[in-house]
Design an enzyme around this catalytic site. Structure first.
Site, PDB file in Angstrom:
ATOM      1  N   ARG A 134       0.856  -1.189   0.000  1.00  0.00           N
ATOM      2  CA  ARG A 134       0.000   0.000   0.000  1.00  0.00           C
ATOM      3  C   ARG A 134       0.890   1.236   0.000  1.00  0.00           C
ATOM      4  NH1 ARG A 134      -2.896   0.526   5.093  1.00  0.00           N
ATOM      5  NH2 ARG A 134      -1.503   2.261   5.537  1.00  0.00           N
ATOM      6  N   GLU A 160       4.338   7.293   2.721  1.00  0.00           N
ATOM      7  CA  GLU A 160       5.156   6.100   2.972  1.00  0.00           C
ATOM      8  C   GLU A 160       4.693   4.975   2.068  1.00  0.00           C
ATOM      9  OE1 GLU A 160       4.676   4.913   7.024  1.00  0.00           O
ATOM     10  OE2 GLU A 160       2.536   4.521   6.825  1.00  0.00           O
ATOM     11  N   ASN A 162       4.114   0.840   2.268  1.00  0.00           N
ATOM     12  CA  ASN A 162       3.967  -0.259   3.224  1.00  0.00           C
ATOM     13  C   ASN A 162       4.168  -1.601   2.526  1.00  0.00           C
ATOM     14  OD1 ASN A 162       2.665   1.292   5.687  1.00  0.00           O
ATOM     15  ND2 ASN A 162       1.615   1.995   3.843  1.00  0.00           N
ATOM     16  N   SER A 167      -3.043  -2.774   5.923  1.00  0.00           N
ATOM     17  CA  SER A 167      -4.388  -3.064   6.425  1.00  0.00           C
ATOM     18  C   SER A 167      -5.494  -2.257   5.749  1.00  0.00           C
ATOM     19  CB  SER A 167      -4.432  -2.812   7.940  1.00  0.00           C
ATOM     20  OG  SER A 167      -4.098  -1.476   8.215  1.00  0.00           O
ATOM     21  N   LYS A 342      11.768   3.097   6.131  1.00  0.00           N
ATOM     22  CA  LYS A 342      11.738   4.519   5.782  1.00  0.00           C
ATOM     23  C   LYS A 342      13.067   4.972   5.181  1.00  0.00           C
ATOM     24  CE  LYS A 342       7.616   4.918   7.562  1.00  0.00           C
ATOM     25  NZ  LYS A 342       7.410   3.487   7.868  1.00  0.00           N
ATOM     26  N   LYS A 409      10.882  10.425  11.479  1.00  0.00           N
ATOM     27  CA  LYS A 409      10.322   9.075  11.418  1.00  0.00           C
ATOM     28  C   LYS A 409      11.382   8.017  11.709  1.00  0.00           C
ATOM     29  CE  LYS A 409       6.642   9.869   8.006  1.00  0.00           C
ATOM     30  NZ  LYS A 409       6.032   9.360   6.757  1.00  0.00           N
ATOM     31  N   GLU A 413       6.455   0.510  11.270  1.00  0.00           N
ATOM     32  CA  GLU A 413       5.131   0.473  10.657  1.00  0.00           C
ATOM     33  C   GLU A 413       4.080   0.501  11.764  1.00  0.00           C
ATOM     34  OE1 GLU A 413       4.800   0.682   7.494  1.00  0.00           O
ATOM     35  OE2 GLU A 413       6.884   0.325   6.964  1.00  0.00           O
ATOM     36  N   GLY A 414       2.840   0.839  11.376  1.00  0.00           N
ATOM     37  CA  GLY A 414       1.735   0.693  12.313  1.00  0.00           C
ATOM     38  C   GLY A 414       1.254   1.976  12.962  1.00  0.00           C
ATOM     39  N   ARG A 495      -8.279   7.257   4.308  1.00  0.00           N
ATOM     40  CA  ARG A 495      -8.368   7.463   5.756  1.00  0.00           C
ATOM     41  C   ARG A 495      -8.416   8.958   6.021  1.00  0.00           C
ATOM     42  NH1 ARG A 495      -3.303   4.383   8.060  1.00  0.00           N
ATOM     43  NH2 ARG A 495      -2.532   5.189   6.090  1.00  0.00           N
TER      44      ARG A 495
END
Length: 519
Positions: A134, A160, A162, A167, A342, A409, A413-414, A495
């Site tokens: 993603r 970013e 992923n 998810s 990253k 950063k 992740e998450g 989102r």
């Protein structure tokens, strides 16, 4: 013209209209699986000891306006991004160089790298890799020239990329379906003309797209040489609240391929799986409810293992090694997970002097259409090491005024791991300077102002919002031959969060699910 283009969007609602929409959305979301397990703040463990309850995912009442040109830009570049990250994962020399830069200050990255080194010594047995990716973007307004006149040209800039546990594919397509349902049944009943439509709501097949990637890998694995039935394993966290997002992928995969799909807690890998004593090292899964049933894992899809919290002790790292050395097709392998660091994003996005080729050109031919389209999505990202660029970035990060334009950063992740604006200098001063090189400094993307109404835990929140577009991709490739076996765009995610919130995690309670209304 879409109603979102006007100043009156979202439409002003009378109390009676708000109440009706809330009732409709509450029922539709639960009835159609746009749901999560309730957080402890809503339902305590004592009130739901068996974990049987579900509640609506936080969601916008209206689809958010999103520039069509940016939406199409993200869609057009996704398969090129899939191929880019497949190639990065194949380039061990590059990953070694990048990993070396962060290992000194990041034990987690060092432990992941150690798993790869350990497997490499005995030899990998499975050359096929699966990526369910993603790529996340925000809209950036840039001054451009069109027909001799200056005008604001919106572009997407990458937040970013992923490569593990990407998810919300299961919930995103349902959010799009919710807004399409409301546009057909409820919005036309509103008193406000701005709310009645028309709406430009693109098709979203994220659930089907990601499941198709899993199915492609499953088919590539082929039949078991040991005579077992093959299966797909979802490696998951214990007490997963975002379970329905994952379940929708499982159900779609079972529907489309008839593949048995099993959920295996990350902490139970060593108890419930074994590796066959054969040269191929097949991963065998014994069904806990019926131990006489033994399956061969064709694909292992990691929805856990992306952060240090999933590895509380040495046994958990042993479990990751156990899976990595097996013949199962991993999504992702350790190398693909490291490709999503990253630091990799920073190295790819950092321009070099004109006399030197860009690092992106190592993977995508410089000057090609794919190169140009990917490069246009990059924003300014700087190293925090002791190079000339890194030392300049350190000055920016420590300056109380300059730091207001940046986010710091780590290689995580998450969500919930970043440091924004004025929080950067004190954080850097709180950790050893030798660890600074394991971070990157990224220029904040400032999207155009958008307003919407969020329904969260039965309450409405109205005001300015920030939207983040994620574009999914599915890719299957051969690490040895470099051949790309499957490469498809796999739908989108939107989102949205209040414009006062730095973090956008939906499951963490910061953001909400949304869909695009193209303008």
């Amino acid at each position: 013209m879409s109603p979102a283009a006007g100043a009156s969007y979202p439409p002003s609602l009378k109390d009676e209209e708000s109440e009706r929409l809330v009732e409709v959305v509450k029922d539709w979301t639960v009835g159609n699986g746009l749901a999560v397990r309730p957080p402890p703040a809503i339902v305590s463990a004592e009130a739901d000891p068996r974990g049987v309850l579900a509640t609506s995912v936080p969601v916008t009442l209206f689809p958010s306006p999103f520039p069509k040109v940016c939406f199409e830009q993200a869609k057009a570049v996704q398969t090129a991004y899939n191929e880019l990250y497949a190639r990065i994962s194949q380039d061990e020399e590059f990953i070694t160089q990048v990993t070396r830069d962060v290992i000194g200050g990041d034990d987690f990255i060092e432990s992941l790298w150690s798993v790869h080194v350990k497997v490499q010594k005995e030899g990998y047995v499975q050359p096929i890799s699966l990526g369910l990716f993603r790529s996340d973007y925000m809209v950036h307004q840039e001054m451009g020239v069109a027909e001799g006149q200056e005008q604001s040209v919106p572009q997407i800039k990458q937040v970013e990329f992923n490569t593990i546990a990407s998810s919300f594919g299961g919930l995103s397509s349902r959010t799009s379906a919710l807004h399409k349902f409301l546009a057909a049944t409820e919005y036309p009943l509103l008193e406000s003309v701005a709310g009645q439509g028309p709406y430009d709501l693109p098709e979203n097949t994220s659930t089907q797209g990601l499941a198709a990637g899993l199915q492609a890998a499953y088919k590539t694995y082929g039949n078991s040489e040991l005579g077992h039935q093959t299966c797909v394993i979802f490696l998951v966290q214990g007490g997963e609240r975002n379970i329905f997002d994952q379940r929708h992928l499982e159900y779609e995969l079972q529907r489309s391929s008839n593949a048995p799909v099993f959920r295996l807690p990350f902490s139970k890998i060593l108890q419930q799986t074994s590796i066959a004593d054969t040269p191929k090292r097949q991963l065998l899964y014994r069904l806990p409810s019926n131990p006489s049933k033994v399956f061969e894992a064709a694909v292992v899809y990691l929805r856990a293992g992306y952060g240090p919290g999933d590895y509380p002790n040495t046994a958990d790292w042993d479990a990751r090694y156990h899976v990595e050395r097996s013949n199962a097709i991993k999504c992702p392998t350790v190398l693909t997970q490291l490709a999503g660091a990253k630091k990799v994003q920073q190295v790819l996005a950092t321009p070099k002097p004109s006399s030197q080729p860009a690092e992106l050109g190592r993977f995508i031919q410089e000057g090609s259409k794919d190169f140009q389209e990917i490069w246009q999505t990059f924003t300014n990202i700087y190293p925090m090491d002791t190079s000339e660029a890194g030392l300049a970035a350190r000055k920016l990060a420590l300056d109380p005024e300059q730091c207001q334009k940046y986010v710091l950063k780590p290689q995580r992740e998450g969500g919930g791991n970043n440091f924004y604006r004025s929080a950067i200098p004190p954080y850097l001063k709180s950790i050893p300077e030798s660890h600074w090189g394991s971070y990157i400094l990224m220029e904040l993307i400032t999207p155009p102002p958008v307003t919407n109404i969020i329904l969260r835990n039965g309450e409405l929140e109205q005001g300015g919002v920030i939207c983040e577009l994620g574009r999914y991709g599915a890719c299957v490739w051969n690490q040895k031959t470099k051949e790309i076996l499957y490469n498809e765009d796999a739908g989108y995610l939107l989102r949205t969060k209040g414009d006062q919130s730095e973090e956008g995690g939906v499951a963490a309670g910061f953001g909400c699910m949304d869909s695009v209304n193209l303008v």
